[in-house]
Structure formats: structure tokens, C-alpha cells
Design a protein around this motif. Structure first.
Motif, PDB file in Angstrom:
ATOM      1  N   ARG A  10      41.860  28.342  41.945  1.00  0.00           N
ATOM      2  CA  ARG A  10      43.196  28.089  42.581  1.00  0.00           C
ATOM      3  C   ARG A  10      43.633  29.011  43.295  1.00  0.00           C
ATOM      4  NH1 ARG A  10      45.885  25.883  37.438  1.00  0.00           N
ATOM      5  NH2 ARG A  10      44.951  27.812  37.066  1.00  0.00           N
ATOM      6  N   PRO A  11      44.311  29.004  44.189  1.00  0.00           N
ATOM      7  CA  PRO A  11      44.861  30.196  44.988  1.00  0.00           C
ATOM      8  C   PRO A  11      46.282  30.647  44.414  1.00  0.00           C
ATOM      9  CG  PRO A  11      44.910  28.341  46.434  1.00  0.00           C
ATOM     10  CD  PRO A  11      44.134  27.878  45.254  1.00  0.00           C
ATOM     11  N   LEU A  12      46.596  31.816  44.302  1.00  0.00           N
ATOM     12  CA  LEU A  12      47.864  32.168  43.762  1.00  0.00           C
ATOM     13  C   LEU A  12      48.682  32.585  45.035  1.00  0.00           C
ATOM     14  CD1 LEU A  12      49.644  32.972  41.442  1.00  0.00           C
ATOM     15  CD2 LEU A  12      48.839  35.247  41.552  1.00  0.00           C
ATOM     16  N   VAL A  13      49.574  31.936  45.308  1.00  0.00           N
ATOM     17  CA  VAL A  13      50.262  31.897  46.558  1.00  0.00           C
ATOM     18  C   VAL A  13      51.771  32.581  46.251  1.00  0.00           C
ATOM     19  CG1 VAL A  13      51.243  30.867  48.635  1.00  0.00           C
ATOM     20  CG2 VAL A  13      49.122  30.128  47.488  1.00  0.00           C
ATOM     21  N   GLU A  14      51.944  33.571  46.962  1.00  0.00           N
ATOM     22  CA  GLU A  14      53.534  34.206  46.741  1.00  0.00           C
ATOM     23  C   GLU A  14      53.971  33.968  48.050  1.00  0.00           C
ATOM     24  OE1 GLU A  14      53.026  38.212  45.792  1.00  0.00           O
ATOM     25  OE2 GLU A  14      52.022  37.787  43.937  1.00  0.00           O
ATOM     26  N   SER A  15      55.214  33.848  48.275  1.00  0.00           N
ATOM     27  CA  SER A  15      55.987  33.566  49.597  1.00  0.00           C
ATOM     28  C   SER A  15      55.802  34.880  50.611  1.00  0.00           C
ATOM     29  CB  SER A  15      57.434  33.250  49.541  1.00  0.00           C
ATOM     30  OG  SER A  15      58.150  34.241  48.779  1.00  0.00           O
ATOM     31  N   GLY A  16      55.064  34.491  51.626  1.00  0.00           N
ATOM     32  CA  GLY A  16      55.046  35.407  52.578  1.00  0.00           C
ATOM     33  C   GLY A  16      53.489  36.442  52.588  1.00  0.00           C
ATOM     34  N   ALA A  17      52.980  36.182  51.378  1.00  0.00           N
ATOM     35  CA  ALA A  17      51.826  36.893  50.991  1.00  0.00           C
ATOM     36  C   ALA A  17      50.599  36.018  51.350  1.00  0.00           C
ATOM     37  CB  ALA A  17      51.680  37.534  49.590  1.00  0.00           C
ATOM     38  N   PRO A  18      49.286  36.870  51.556  1.00  0.00           N
ATOM     39  CA  PRO A  18      48.028  36.085  51.603  1.00  0.00           C
ATOM     40  C   PRO A  18      47.660  35.472  50.446  1.00  0.00           C
ATOM     41  CG  PRO A  18      47.701  38.526  51.814  1.00  0.00           C
ATOM     42  CD  PRO A  18      49.240  38.262  51.842  1.00  0.00           C
ATOM     43  N   ALA A  19      46.844  34.311  50.367  1.00  0.00           N
ATOM     44  CA  ALA A  19      46.543  33.506  49.257  1.00  0.00           C
ATOM     45  C   ALA A  19      45.316  34.521  48.293  1.00  0.00           C
ATOM     46  CB  ALA A  19      46.008  32.267  49.411  1.00  0.00           C
ATOM     47  N   ARG A  20      45.668  34.919  47.218  1.00  0.00           N
ATOM     48  CA  ARG A  20      44.827  35.470  46.369  1.00  0.00           C
ATOM     49  C   ARG A  20      44.019  34.517  45.428  1.00  0.00           C
ATOM     50  NH1 ARG A  20      47.770  40.657  44.572  1.00  0.00           N
ATOM     51  NH2 ARG A  20      48.540  39.245  43.490  1.00  0.00           N
ATOM     52  N   PHE A  21      43.049  34.768  44.872  1.00  0.00           N
ATOM     53  CA  PHE A  21      42.548  33.928  43.837  1.00  0.00           C
ATOM     54  C   PHE A  21      42.589  34.684  42.479  1.00  0.00           C
ATOM     55  CE2 PHE A  21      40.270  32.818  47.890  1.00  0.00           C
ATOM     56  CZ  PHE A  21      40.345  31.328  47.511  1.00  0.00           C
ATOM     57  N   HIS A  22      42.752  33.667  41.451  1.00  0.00           N
ATOM     58  CA  HIS A  22      42.841  34.262  39.933  1.00  0.00           C
ATOM     59  C   HIS A  22      41.739  35.341  39.555  1.00  0.00           C
ATOM     60  CE1 HIS A  22      46.148  31.927  38.717  1.00  0.00           C
ATOM     61  NE2 HIS A  22      45.788  30.909  39.068  1.00  0.00           N
ATOM     62  N   ASP A  23      40.563  34.775  40.201  1.00  0.00           N
ATOM     63  CA  ASP A  23      39.395  35.755  39.610  1.00  0.00           C
ATOM     64  C   ASP A  23      39.581  37.158  40.273  1.00  0.00           C
ATOM     65  OD1 ASP A  23      37.881  33.625  39.019  1.00  0.00           O
ATOM     66  OD2 ASP A  23      36.771  33.428  40.828  1.00  0.00           O
ATOM     67  N   ASP A  24      40.211  37.514  41.351  1.00  0.00           N
ATOM     68  CA  ASP A  24      40.677  38.894  41.733  1.00  0.00           C
ATOM     69  C   ASP A  24      41.669  39.459  40.587  1.00  0.00           C
ATOM     70  OD1 ASP A  24      39.186  38.526  43.996  1.00  0.00           O
ATOM     71  OD2 ASP A  24      40.886  38.030  45.173  1.00  0.00           O
ATOM     72  N   LEU A  25      42.726  38.589  40.107  1.00  0.00           N
ATOM     73  CA  LEU A  25      43.491  39.336  39.266  1.00  0.00           C
ATOM     74  C   LEU A  25      42.964  39.759  37.907  1.00  0.00           C
ATOM     75  CD1 LEU A  25      46.391  36.871  39.823  1.00  0.00           C
ATOM     76  CD2 LEU A  25      46.204  39.178  40.393  1.00  0.00           C
ATOM     77  N   ASP A  26      41.676  38.832  37.402  1.00  0.00           N
ATOM     78  CA  ASP A  26      41.062  39.413  36.258  1.00  0.00           C
ATOM     79  C   ASP A  26      40.449  40.505  36.297  1.00  0.00           C
ATOM     80  OD1 ASP A  26      41.422  36.641  35.352  1.00  0.00           O
ATOM     81  OD2 ASP A  26      39.440  35.932  35.807  1.00  0.00           O
ATOM     82  N   ASP A  27      39.869  40.940  37.303  1.00  0.00           N
ATOM     83  CA  ASP A  27      39.521  42.543  37.624  1.00  0.00           C
ATOM     84  C   ASP A  27      40.754  43.586  37.549  1.00  0.00           C
ATOM     85  OD1 ASP A  27      36.959  41.389  37.701  1.00  0.00           O
ATOM     86  OD2 ASP A  27      36.763  41.488  39.859  1.00  0.00           O
ATOM     87  N   TYR A  28      41.763  43.004  38.095  1.00  0.00           N
ATOM     88  CA  TYR A  28      42.836  44.000  38.128  1.00  0.00           C
ATOM     89  C   TYR A  28      43.493  44.214  36.626  1.00  0.00           C
ATOM     90  CZ  TYR A  28      47.393  46.200  39.500  1.00  0.00           C
ATOM     91  OH  TYR A  28      48.385  46.653  39.700  1.00  0.00           O
ATOM     92  N   PHE A  29      43.561  43.116  36.103  1.00  0.00           N
ATOM     93  CA  PHE A  29      44.198  43.397  34.669  1.00  0.00           C
ATOM     94  C   PHE A  29      43.311  43.609  33.522  1.00  0.00           C
ATOM     95  CE2 PHE A  29      47.602  40.883  36.840  1.00  0.00           C
ATOM     96  CZ  PHE A  29      48.544  41.774  36.579  1.00  0.00           C
ATOM     97  N   ALA A  30      42.021  43.703  33.816  1.00  0.00           N
ATOM     98  CA  ALA A  30      40.905  44.102  32.734  1.00  0.00           C
ATOM     99  C   ALA A  30      40.918  45.334  32.395  1.00  0.00           C
ATOM    100  CB  ALA A  30      39.553  43.919  33.296  1.00  0.00           C
ATOM    101  N   ARG A  31      40.497  45.825  31.109  1.00  0.00           N
ATOM    102  CA  ARG A  31      40.382  47.410  30.757  1.00  0.00           C
ATOM    103  C   ARG A  31      39.955  48.060  31.803  1.00  0.00           C
ATOM    104  NH1 ARG A  31      39.392  45.231  25.626  1.00  0.00           N
ATOM    105  NH2 ARG A  31      41.260  45.487  24.137  1.00  0.00           N
ATOM    106  N   GLN A  32      40.650  49.087  32.123  1.00  0.00           N
ATOM    107  CA  GLN A  32      40.146  50.114  33.096  1.00  0.00           C
ATOM    108  C   GLN A  32      39.633  51.305  32.545  1.00  0.00           C
ATOM    109  OE1 GLN A  32      40.426  49.223  36.546  1.00  0.00           O
ATOM    110  NE2 GLN A  32      41.346  47.195  35.802  1.00  0.00           N
ATOM    111  N   PRO A  33      38.141  51.709  32.956  1.00  0.00           N
ATOM    112  CA  PRO A  33      37.728  52.827  32.251  1.00  0.00           C
ATOM    113  C   PRO A  33      38.254  54.006  32.812  1.00  0.00           C
ATOM    114  CG  PRO A  33      36.095  51.856  33.932  1.00  0.00           C
ATOM    115  CD  PRO A  33      37.370  51.062  33.742  1.00  0.00           C
ATOM    116  N   ALA A  34      38.476  55.052  31.842  1.00  0.00           N
ATOM    117  CA  ALA A  34      39.105  56.402  32.015  1.00  0.00           C
ATOM    118  C   ALA A  34      38.179  57.505  32.033  1.00  0.00           C
ATOM    119  CB  ALA A  34      40.171  56.577  31.098  1.00  0.00           C
TER     120      ALA A  34
END
Length: 150
Positions: A10-34
Motif C-alpha cells: 500500500r502506498p503511503l501518500v502525503e499531501s504534495g509528496a510522491p507516493a512511497r511504499f511501506h517496504d521503503d520505510l522498513d529499511d529506514y526505521f530498521a537498526r542502522q549499523p554504526a
């Protein structure tokens, strides 16, 4: 992303922003190596984790106190060992008590950037043990991905 996965996401739509998919957000909010430069000194973490693990196995510390410092696999393995140690104490009619021990030398190696493998010597009255811990840096802090009490 496969065609089938793209069709079901399902796309995540914000007003005026291009549609992004939930799969993209999973990588963004996952643990980030340091990287190692972003992480604190690992020796105090190794010493404190060793102390906590020995006390948890002796029944003097609740295992949940270690949950934020270890990953899920380590927590499950330690949980099994804590249950087995509690059964052994119950069979012998022993009450849990704080163990008397001192921490010895800490040996460190760094096999990769952001990964530390360390061995902490634990000296008790009857014997000495080694606790091997692998720390990995995530989100600017250390987390144990493996702990072995030898």
C-alpha cells in the motif's frame, strides 16, 4: 521489489509528496549499523555484560535487565540457561545468591569495523571461567550478538 509485492504494497501518500511504499520505510526505521568511530569504548560494556550474565545465571539478577543490551537470539539462549540453572538449584535445595567473583583481564579483537569480539576472565573461589562476547554497533551503541560462558 517484485511486481506481485509492488501490487500488494500500500502506498503511503502525503499531501504534495510522491507516493512511497511501506517496504521503503522498513529499511529506514530498521537498526542502522554504526562505525567504530561512532561507538563508545567497548571494554566497560564487556565488563558490565559479563557481570550481569554471571549474576543472572546464579539467580541473583533478573534476565530482563539485559534485554536492551543483547539481541533476541542471545536473550533466548540465556533464558534457557537461566531456567536450567534454576532447576539445578531447586534439585539441590539451594537458594539463589549473589556469586562472589572478580573480573580479570579483557582481551579484545576487532574483526570488522563496528564489531568487537572480547573475552573476559571471571575468577571465582573454586574456578576461573571465560565469557566470550561479540558486540556489534547499531544505532550508536553496542549490542551483544553472541555470549558464551565457558
Amino acid at each position: 521489489m517484485s511486481d506481485r509485492a509492488a501490487a500488494t504494497a500500500r502506498p503511503l501518500v502525503e499531501s504534495g509528496a510522491p507516493a512511497r511504499f511501506h517496504d521503503d520505510l522498513d529499511d529506514y526505521f530498521a537498526r542502522q549499523p554504526a562505525r567504530r568511530a561512532e561507538l563508545p569504548d567497548p571494554e566497560p560494556v564487556l565488563r558490565n555484560l559479563t557481570r550481569c550474565v554471571i549474576e543472572a545465571l546464579a539467580g541473583a539478577r533478573d534476565l530482563e535487565q539485559l534485554a536492551r543490551w543483547v539481541n533476541d537470539d542471545v536473550y533466548r539462549n540465556l533464558s534457557k540457561r537461566v531456567v536450567l540453572a534454576a532447576r539445578a538449584r531447586r534439585v539441590k535445595d539451594q537458594a539463589p545468591q549473589r556469586p562472589a567473583f572478580s573480573l580479570g583481564r579483557v582481551h579484545l579483537s576487532e574483526p570488522a569495523d563496528g564489531v568487537i569480539e572480547g573475552v573476559v576472565m571471571v575468577h571465582q573461589r573454586a574456578r576461573s571461567r571465560a565469557v566470550a562476547i561479540r558486540l556489534e554497533g547499531f544505532d550508536q551503541r553496542w549490542r551483544a550478538s553472541a555470549i558464551s560462558v565457558l
